[in-house]
Design a protein around this motif. Structure first.
Motif, PDB file in Angstrom:
ATOM      1  N   GLY A 121      -5.711  -2.844  -4.865  1.00  0.00           N
ATOM      2  CA  GLY A 121      -7.634  -2.838  -4.630  1.00  0.00           C
ATOM      3  C   GLY A 121      -7.279  -1.451  -3.986  1.00  0.00           C
ATOM      4  N   HIS A 122      -9.425  -1.103  -4.691  1.00  0.00           N
ATOM      5  CA  HIS A 122      -9.157   0.394  -4.721  1.00  0.00           C
ATOM      6  C   HIS A 122     -10.817   1.215  -4.272  1.00  0.00           C
ATOM      7  CE1 HIS A 122     -11.427  -0.282  -8.313  1.00  0.00           C
ATOM      8  NE2 HIS A 122     -10.046  -0.753  -8.968  1.00  0.00           N
ATOM      9  N   ALA A 137     -10.431   2.570   2.528  1.00  0.00           N
ATOM     10  CA  ALA A 137     -10.386   2.558   4.092  1.00  0.00           C
ATOM     11  C   ALA A 137      -9.261   2.683   4.826  1.00  0.00           C
ATOM     12  CB  ALA A 137     -11.319   1.423   4.834  1.00  0.00           C
ATOM     13  N   HIS A 138      -7.965   2.007   3.636  1.00  0.00           N
ATOM     14  CA  HIS A 138      -6.821   1.341   4.092  1.00  0.00           C
ATOM     15  C   HIS A 138      -5.878   2.575   3.727  1.00  0.00           C
ATOM     16  CE1 HIS A 138      -6.359  -2.821   4.728  1.00  0.00           C
ATOM     17  NE2 HIS A 138      -7.363  -2.854   4.778  1.00  0.00           N
ATOM     18  N   SER A 139      -5.946   3.318   2.422  1.00  0.00           N
ATOM     19  CA  SER A 139      -5.487   4.039   2.283  1.00  0.00           C
ATOM     20  C   SER A 139      -5.319   5.328   3.301  1.00  0.00           C
ATOM     21  CB  SER A 139      -6.417   4.862   1.015  1.00  0.00           C
ATOM     22  OG  SER A 139      -6.084   4.084   0.036  1.00  0.00           O
ATOM     23  N   GLN A 140      -6.956   5.645   3.736  1.00  0.00           N
ATOM     24  CA  GLN A 140      -7.219   6.890   5.191  1.00  0.00           C
ATOM     25  C   GLN A 140      -6.399   6.397   6.575  1.00  0.00           C
ATOM     26  OE1 GLN A 140      -8.448   9.615   4.653  1.00  0.00           O
ATOM     27  NE2 GLN A 140      -8.988  10.299   7.113  1.00  0.00           N
ATOM     28  N   GLY A 141      -6.517   4.815   6.657  1.00  0.00           N
ATOM     29  CA  GLY A 141      -5.602   4.141   7.492  1.00  0.00           C
ATOM     30  C   GLY A 141      -3.535   4.868   7.878  1.00  0.00           C
ATOM     31  N   TRP A 142      -3.469   4.631   6.512  1.00  0.00           N
ATOM     32  CA  TRP A 142      -2.369   4.753   6.311  1.00  0.00           C
ATOM     33  C   TRP A 142      -1.841   6.485   6.853  1.00  0.00           C
ATOM     34  CZ3 TRP A 142       1.089   1.252   6.719  1.00  0.00           C
ATOM     35  CH2 TRP A 142       1.013   0.023   6.332  1.00  0.00           C
TER      36      TRP A 142
END
Length: 383
Positions: A12-13, A19-24
């Motif tokens: 998913g992108h 949001a998850h990308s920034q979280g990691w």
């Protein structure tokens, strides 16, 4: 500090994928988890859009099929940020292949799917493979503080629970169709999209479970223009959900979830009234927690305004000096850091797939009650 790495593959992108990308990224920048997340690969059917997100957030590569992520030896964890109709297939395949899983909420589109996912998680757990569902609001510092205060008995026995999640992005009937308005993709409408959050949060904050509900669902706009502007589509989910419930400890509860609350952009409101005090929170003012201490002198009793930005508040010491506010994105970093820590320690992360299943059972009871003219409907509670 140098730590072992954990290869992340994300499916998913779009909004939640970013949001998850920034979280990691923030988890490895601001925290010191015992595992360092490596953004190995992002999967999406639209290769161009997936590559754009990958380039912006530092993913090393792109796949167009989620199965390719599971097959890669350099990926240890699958992060699922897709519509609900895909959650079960991806999560079960990943867990059976020995990959840890983070899955966005709601866990699934049905109780049967959620049960299958929880069973797969339990099989994987026996092999040291961990899983977690992304009810991220649990990790907003003000709500984490609220849970701490309830656990310490600061509000006594909980008697009333009030929970609302109010948005307005569908109030205009000209707003185009989206996958969130199709039951076969989303499972339900406002109920599962945002109602799932307040069901989980109230059970999490109180430490209790909902035992039954009486509910009503409504679809205000039953047909909308398709994105191409040439056709219209039928809305097959609820626009709003309202239900009454009761918790295992006897507390009465009212819930409202709607995407038609004109003027409310992302207002998740929770109030707990107990025998010794009360707590109140609104996501649109997310650094504040309001606390009423019933043990205070009667001359000074009243709701106090706690600015949850002190170093001894949950998660806050990793961020900025006191008084410097946090926002929506920060809870995703807390989620990632907590999951990395749990995996490194061989511990079970929370919320678990079983927690997600319990929320799904409440959503199912709400739908069954609404279909029977708001008849009181028992939630299927398993030990």
């Amino acid at each position: 500090m140098s730590h072992p790495t954990l290869g992340i593959g994300m499916v998913g992108h779009a909004f939640m994928g970013r949001a998850h990308s920034q979280g990691w990224r923030s988890a490895r920048s601001f925290f010191d988890p015992p595992l360092t997340p490596q953004l190995v690969a992002l999967a999406g059917r639209d290769e161009r859009a997936a590559r754009d997100t990958a380039d912006r957030f530092g993913w090393a590569s792109v796949e167009t099929d989620w199965r390719a992520l599971i097959a890669r030896d350099d990926i240890d964890l699958i992060d699922i940020c897709t519509p609900g109709d895909t959650h079960a297939e991806i999560a079960i395949a990943a867990l059976d292949a020995g990959k840890h899983v983070l899955c966005e909420k709601p866990l699934a589109n049905s109780v049967a799917e959620a049960e299958a996912m929880a069973e797969a998680a339990e099989r994987a757990r026996a092999r040291g493979v961990r899983s977690m569902v992304g009810f991220t609001y649990r990790r907003v510092p003000a709500l984490a503080l609220a849970r701490r205060l309830v656990g310490e008995g600061r509000i006594g026995t909980v008697r009333h629970v009030r929970a609302q999640y109010l948005q307005d992005w569908l109030a205009d009937p000209r707003t185009p169709m989206t996958w969130r308005l199709r039951k076969e993709r989303a499972g339900s409408g406002a109920l599962g999209d945002i109602g799932a959050h307040i069901v989980d949060l109230t059970q999490h904050l109180t430490g209790e479970r909902l035992t039954g509900v009486s509910a009503a669902l409504e679809t205000f706009v039953k047909e909308r223009p398709e994105p191409d502007g040439e056709r219209t589509g039928i809305v097959t989910v609820d626009d709003a959900a309202a239900f009454f419930g009761r918790f295992t400890g006897g507390a009465l509860a009212t819930f409202e979830a709607t995407r038609f609350a004109t003027g409310r952009k992302n207002s998740l409101r929770i109030e707990l009234n107990g025998s010794a005090g009360s707590l109140a929170f609104d996501l649109e003012d997310m650094n504040l927690l309001h606390f009423y201490d019933g043990s205070a002198d009667s001359q000074v009793q009243g709701f106090g305004r706690i600015v949850v930005t002190e170093p001894d508040h949950p998660y806050v010491d990793a961020w900025w000096p006191p008084g410097h506010a946090l926002g929506y994105e920060h809870a995703f970093a807390h989620q990632a850091a907590d999951l990395l820590t749990a995996i490194a320690r061989g511990a079970d992360p929370e919320p678990s797939f079983v927690d997600g299943l319990e929320v799904q059972r409440v959503l199912d009871a709400v739908e069954r009650s609404a279909a029977r003219s708001s008849t009181w409907t028992t939630v299927d509670i398993h030990s």
